[in-house]
Design an enzyme around this catalytic site. Structure first.
Site, PDB file in Angstrom:
ATOM      1  N   HIS A 188      -0.012   9.734   6.262  1.00 42.33           N
ATOM      2  CA  HIS A 188       0.455   9.123   7.832  1.00 42.33           C
ATOM      3  C   HIS A 188      -0.059  10.115   8.713  1.00 42.33           C
ATOM      4  O   HIS A 188      -0.684  10.427  10.127  1.00 42.33           O
ATOM      5  CB  HIS A 188       1.779   9.282   7.655  1.00 42.33           C
ATOM      6  CG  HIS A 188       2.496   8.559   7.642  1.00 42.33           C
ATOM      7  ND1 HIS A 188       2.920   8.177   6.608  1.00 42.33           N
ATOM      8  CD2 HIS A 188       2.347   6.772   7.787  1.00 42.33           C
ATOM      9  CE1 HIS A 188       3.468   7.297   5.916  1.00 42.33           C
ATOM     10  NE2 HIS A 188       3.493   6.451   6.829  1.00 42.33           N
ATOM     11  N   ARG A 295       3.761   1.457  14.804  1.00 41.69           N
ATOM     12  CA  ARG A 295       4.821   1.793  13.462  1.00 41.69           C
ATOM     13  C   ARG A 295       5.894   2.513  14.741  1.00 41.69           C
ATOM     14  O   ARG A 295       5.651   3.670  14.357  1.00 41.69           O
ATOM     15  CB  ARG A 295       3.509   3.231  13.439  1.00 41.69           C
ATOM     16  CG  ARG A 295       3.169   2.669  11.643  1.00 41.69           C
ATOM     17  CD  ARG A 295       2.074   3.562  11.182  1.00 41.69           C
ATOM     18  NE  ARG A 295       1.610   3.064   9.658  1.00 41.69           N
ATOM     19  CZ  ARG A 295       0.225   3.224  10.315  1.00 41.69           C
ATOM     20  NH1 ARG A 295      -0.461   3.049  10.550  1.00 41.69           N
ATOM     21  NH2 ARG A 295      -0.109   2.874   9.197  1.00 41.69           N
ATOM     22  N   ARG A 331       6.954  -3.428  13.778  1.00 43.11           N
ATOM     23  CA  ARG A 331       7.141  -3.275  12.334  1.00 43.11           C
ATOM     24  C   ARG A 331       9.005  -2.090  12.589  1.00 43.11           C
ATOM     25  O   ARG A 331       8.960  -0.803  13.718  1.00 43.11           O
ATOM     26  CB  ARG A 331       5.981  -2.413  11.620  1.00 43.11           C
ATOM     27  CG  ARG A 331       6.702  -2.231  10.057  1.00 43.11           C
ATOM     28  CD  ARG A 331       7.526  -0.657   9.946  1.00 43.11           C
ATOM     29  NE  ARG A 331       6.014   0.353   9.196  1.00 43.11           N
ATOM     30  CZ  ARG A 331       5.370   1.040   8.936  1.00 43.11           C
ATOM     31  NH1 ARG A 331       5.114   0.296   7.855  1.00 43.11           N
ATOM     32  NH2 ARG A 331       4.741   2.037   9.450  1.00 43.11           N
ATOM     33  N   GLU A 429       4.632  -4.726   0.035  1.00 40.74           N
ATOM     34  CA  GLU A 429       3.395  -3.117   0.550  1.00 40.74           C
ATOM     35  C   GLU A 429       4.320  -3.027  -1.103  1.00 40.74           C
ATOM     36  O   GLU A 429       3.885  -1.835  -1.364  1.00 40.74           O
ATOM     37  CB  GLU A 429       4.586  -2.280   1.190  1.00 40.74           C
ATOM     38  CG  GLU A 429       4.301  -2.278   2.197  1.00 40.74           C
ATOM     39  CD  GLU A 429       5.087  -1.144   3.462  1.00 40.74           C
ATOM     40  OE1 GLU A 429       4.258  -0.985   3.758  1.00 40.74           O
ATOM     41  OE2 GLU A 429       6.370  -1.150   4.056  1.00 40.74           O
ATOM     42  N   ASN A 452      -1.688   0.840   1.629  1.00 42.46           N
ATOM     43  CA  ASN A 452      -1.442   2.100   1.859  1.00 42.46           C
ATOM     44  C   ASN A 452      -0.189   2.875   0.235  1.00 42.46           C
ATOM     45  O   ASN A 452      -0.074   2.796  -0.086  1.00 42.46           O
ATOM     46  CB  ASN A 452      -0.986   2.568   2.812  1.00 42.46           C
ATOM     47  CG  ASN A 452      -2.442   2.928   4.696  1.00 42.46           C
ATOM     48  OD1 ASN A 452      -3.014   2.789   3.961  1.00 42.46           O
ATOM     49  ND2 ASN A 452      -1.652   3.059   5.129  1.00 42.46           N
ATOM     50  N   ASP A 453       0.480   1.738   1.079  1.00 43.74           N
ATOM     51  CA  ASP A 453       1.577   1.499   0.248  1.00 43.74           C
ATOM     52  C   ASP A 453       1.883   0.714  -1.508  1.00 43.74           C
ATOM     53  O   ASP A 453       1.929   1.410  -2.599  1.00 43.74           O
ATOM     54  CB  ASP A 453       3.466   1.094   0.835  1.00 43.74           C
ATOM     55  CG  ASP A 453       3.732   2.210   1.445  1.00 43.74           C
ATOM     56  OD1 ASP A 453       3.332   3.313   1.177  1.00 43.74           O
ATOM     57  OD2 ASP A 453       4.158   2.919   2.647  1.00 43.74           O
ATOM     58  N   ARG A 463       0.921   8.913  -2.557  1.00 46.82           N
ATOM     59  CA  ARG A 463       0.115   9.017  -1.149  1.00 46.82           C
ATOM     60  C   ARG A 463      -0.130   9.981  -1.007  1.00 46.82           C
ATOM     61  O   ARG A 463      -1.246  10.797   0.140  1.00 46.82           O
ATOM     62  CB  ARG A 463       0.086   8.008  -0.794  1.00 46.82           C
ATOM     63  CG  ARG A 463       1.202   7.915   0.083  1.00 46.82           C
ATOM     64  CD  ARG A 463       1.501   6.324   0.889  1.00 46.82           C
ATOM     65  NE  ARG A 463       1.249   6.391   2.336  1.00 46.82           N
ATOM     66  CZ  ARG A 463       1.385   5.410   3.632  1.00 46.82           C
ATOM     67  NH1 ARG A 463       2.632   4.561   3.448  1.00 46.82           N
ATOM     68  NH2 ARG A 463       1.125   5.558   5.165  1.00 46.82           N
ATOM     69  N   CYS A 500      -3.417  -5.181   7.392  1.00 44.69           N
ATOM     70  CA  CYS A 500      -2.468  -2.966   8.630  1.00 44.69           C
ATOM     71  C   CYS A 500      -2.275  -1.872   7.595  1.00 44.69           C
ATOM     72  O   CYS A 500      -2.701  -1.349   8.021  1.00 44.69           O
ATOM     73  CB  CYS A 500      -0.848  -4.283   8.683  1.00 44.69           C
ATOM     74  SG  CYS A 500       0.247  -3.350   7.677  1.00 44.69           S
TER      75      CYS A 500
HETATM   76  C1  PEP Z   1       0.925   0.519   4.621  1.00 41.19           C
HETATM   77  O1  PEP Z   1       1.811   0.873   3.698  1.00 41.19           O
HETATM   78  O2  PEP Z   1      -0.392   0.276   4.462  1.00 41.19           O
HETATM   79  C2  PEP Z   1       1.406   0.321   5.901  1.00 41.19           C
HETATM   80  C3  PEP Z   1       0.656   0.104   7.341  1.00 41.19           C
HETATM   81  O3  PEP Z   1       2.309   1.350   6.615  1.00 41.19           O
HETATM   82  P1  PEP Z   1       2.847   2.771   6.332  1.00 41.19           P
HETATM   83  O4  PEP Z   1       0.881   3.276   6.120  1.00 41.19           O
HETATM   84  O5  PEP Z   1       3.288   3.314   7.814  1.00 41.19           O
HETATM   85  O6  PEP Z   1       3.468   3.503   4.785  1.00 41.19           O
HETATM   86 MG    MG Z   2       3.795   1.622   4.250  1.00 41.04          MG
END
Ligand code: PEP
Ligand code: MG
Length: 543
Positions: A188, A295, A331, A429, A452-453, A463, A500
């Site tokens: 993040h 976020r 979100r 996710e 990402n998740d 991650r 996203c």
């Molecule tokens: C993701 O997981 O891709 C996402 C957009 O949420 P975050 O990166 O805030 O976990």
């Molecule tokens: Mg996420």
């Protein structure tokens, strides 16, 4: 000139003076203390302050979360006075001539390891409480959570690593670039650096940070390099590159009002990811057609207490109004794992990424969730607002979210408050959500894939952990198959689907995502125009 290399994760060139961010633990003085009596006095004083802080936290937690959760804080207050803990600190100060902070840190570590090794699950859980208490004492004794050397001129931030809270608290007025020894591409902190449109280099082979402060620096976010005291030739070369970036950015500006459509007429919605109202201007400047991911948890970080309904309402209303009828997808708080703050009192977990995060934490603390939903419903009266839920794995969870939302809506109406219409989405996710997409689609109006998740959970690659960064293959066939499956399931059920996660901005996959049939891509504001340019240059009918 000294050159250090790492991984460039946010492009651009920047120059500045080095400012070092030291975490509280790095500030602990391990040299022998001169006067144990003084150190003991510092310790007792810090204990008093810690007790006052905890007493205040007890009250807010009891009021805003509940009696049971507040008891955790009471346990921590008792630990401050625990005889064995105090004896251990006294021994370290008087017999090992430790400074008070070093003694509190060491005793805290010993006790927390001791508790972690016990069989009784209740006692084992106390390990996190001891660690928390000792961290609080260390913070008070070293004078701050993390300390950034203040500079009132353009600066390059150097740090071991950055947490999301630390990134939020950075003085951004003169910040020009970020370089860290640790860090991962989808963390993040890096996402925030990208949102700020600053060059960022992670996993850099930095020297001892204490030797870097106040030196002149240049950062090349394209090549992943940090130059300390760059020589004339390097400066000249980098200035020219910076100029090139600048003119490319100016050219891109011409695309701000143009539609996002391929040469053969396929259009896609191009939305922006934001961390809060401060990013709205950047989203607008870069021609965002909507906000695809607000976020909201960042409203909860870098502070000492929960944001209340009014504060959240103001933030969401600002977004709804600024976008002037264009979609704003909020979100709900995705707190947990790396996104935390001390007042949240998250339980210690062995695997926080698999623990009480996202929607699970909202279910565990329904008052917090309700407050947020109330604020969102009220803000929805000022624009076109949607809400989506993070870390979903089942249809039952979505039903529970919808039921709670409905309850909140009728409660607000009974109170005579103005509420707007909301549409509902599920974040995809987890592999479970992706594979159950057909079922989940029955409960919501859209999907937004958090790659990402989804990457972390599909490939079993943390991650946050740079040690396993090499396994984080975001083009892995398993991931691409899931992405294809999700959009097909969405369309079959008659709902739309977007992406996203950071992958949405990957130029090597833009064509693939369009061919898969995705309806929306949501990226950090700084990536928007480049992505629009790529899409406008594509012809899907050509191979
Ligand atoms: C993701 O997981 O891709 C996402 C957009 O949420 P975050 O990166 O805030 O976990
Ligand atoms: Mg996420």
């Amino acid at each position: 000139m000294d050159i250090f290399t790492g991984k460039g994760v946010s492009h651009g060139i920047a120059f500045g003076i080095v400012s070092v961010l030291q975490s509280a633990s790095a500030l602990v003085d391990e040299s022998p203390a001169e006067n144990p009596e003084d150190e003991w006095a510092f310790f007792t004083n810090a204990k008093k302050q810690a007790d006052e802080e905890l007493a205040a936290l007890f009250e807010t937690t009891r009021r805003e979360i509940g009696e049971k959760e507040a008891m955790i804080i009471d346990v921590q207050r008792m630990m401050l006075d625990d005889g064995d803990f105090n004896d251990a600190v006294a021994d370290l100060i008087h017999n090992s001539r430790k400074h008070a902070a070093a003694a509190a840190a060491q005793a805290g570590k010993q006790f927390s390891e001791f508790f972690a090794g016990l069989d009784d699950p209740y006692m084992r859980a106390r390990s996190a409480d001891v660690a928390d208490v000792s961290k609080r004492l260390v913070r008070l004794l070293t004078g701050g959570q993390s300390v950034q050397q203040e500079l009132h001129q353009p600066y390059v931030l150097l740090a071991e690593d950055l947490s999301p809270s630390e990134t939020l608290q950075l003085d951004k007025t003169f910040l020009k670039a970020i370089v860290t020894r640790g860090g991962t591409e989808n963390s993040h902190a890096v996402i925030l650096a990208r949102a700020l449109n600053l060059p960022c280099v992670i996993q850099a082979n930095l020297p001892d940070l204490n030797s870097c402060g106040n030196r002149t620096a240049a950062v090349d976010g394209d090549e992943g390099r940090l130059y300390l005291e760059p020589d004339e030739d390097t400066t000249k070369r980098l200035r020219a590159l910076q100029e090139k970036h600048h003119s490319a950015a100016l050219q891109l500006e011409a695309l701000r009002e143009l539609p996002t459509v391929t040469k053969d007429g396929r259009s896609i919605r191009l939305f922006a990811n934001i961390a809060g109202p401060d990013d709205l201007e950047k989203a607008a400047q870069n021609g965002a057609e909507g906000i695809g991911l607000f976020r909201s948890e960042f409203l909860y970080l870098g502070r000492d207490s929960y944001p209340d309904e009014e504060e959240q309402f103001e933030a969401y209303r600002k977004a709804a109004e600024a976008m002037q009828g264009r979609t704003v997808i909020i979100r709900t708080a995705d707190i947990g794992a790396d996104k935390t703050a001390p007042y949240l009192q998250l339980p210690h977990e062995e695997n926080p990424a698999l623990g009480l995060r996202g929607i699970r934490l909202c279910f565990a603390r329904p008052e917090i969730f309700k407050t947020q939903l109330r604020a969102i419903y009220r803000a929805a009266a000022y624009g076109s607002v949607a809400v989506m839920f993070p870390m979903i794995i089942s249809r039952a969870e979505l039903r529970r979210c919808r039921e709670l939302a409905e309850k909140v809506r009728s409660e607000l109406e009974r109170e005579g408050k103005t509420v707007g219409q909301l549409s509902f989405g599920a974040m995809i996710e987890t592999p479970a959500a992706a594979l159950a997409a057909g079922d989940l689609a029955q409960e919501v109006d859209f999907f937004s894939v958090g790659t990402n998740d989804l990457t972390q959970y599909t490939l079993a690659v943390d991650r946050q952990n740079s040690e396993v960064g090499q396994y984080c293959d975001s083009h892995h066939p398993a991931l691409l198959k899931l992405l294809q499956f999700v959009v097909e399931a969405a369309h079959q059920a008659g709902i739309w689907a977007g992406i996203c996660g950071e992958l949405a901005a990957d130029p090597d996959l833009t064509k693939t995502f369009l061919q898969m049939g995705y309806d929306e891509l949501s990226v950090s504001p700084g990536s928007l125009l480049k992505l629009r340019q790529n899409i406008r240059n594509l012809n899907l009918s050509e191979e």
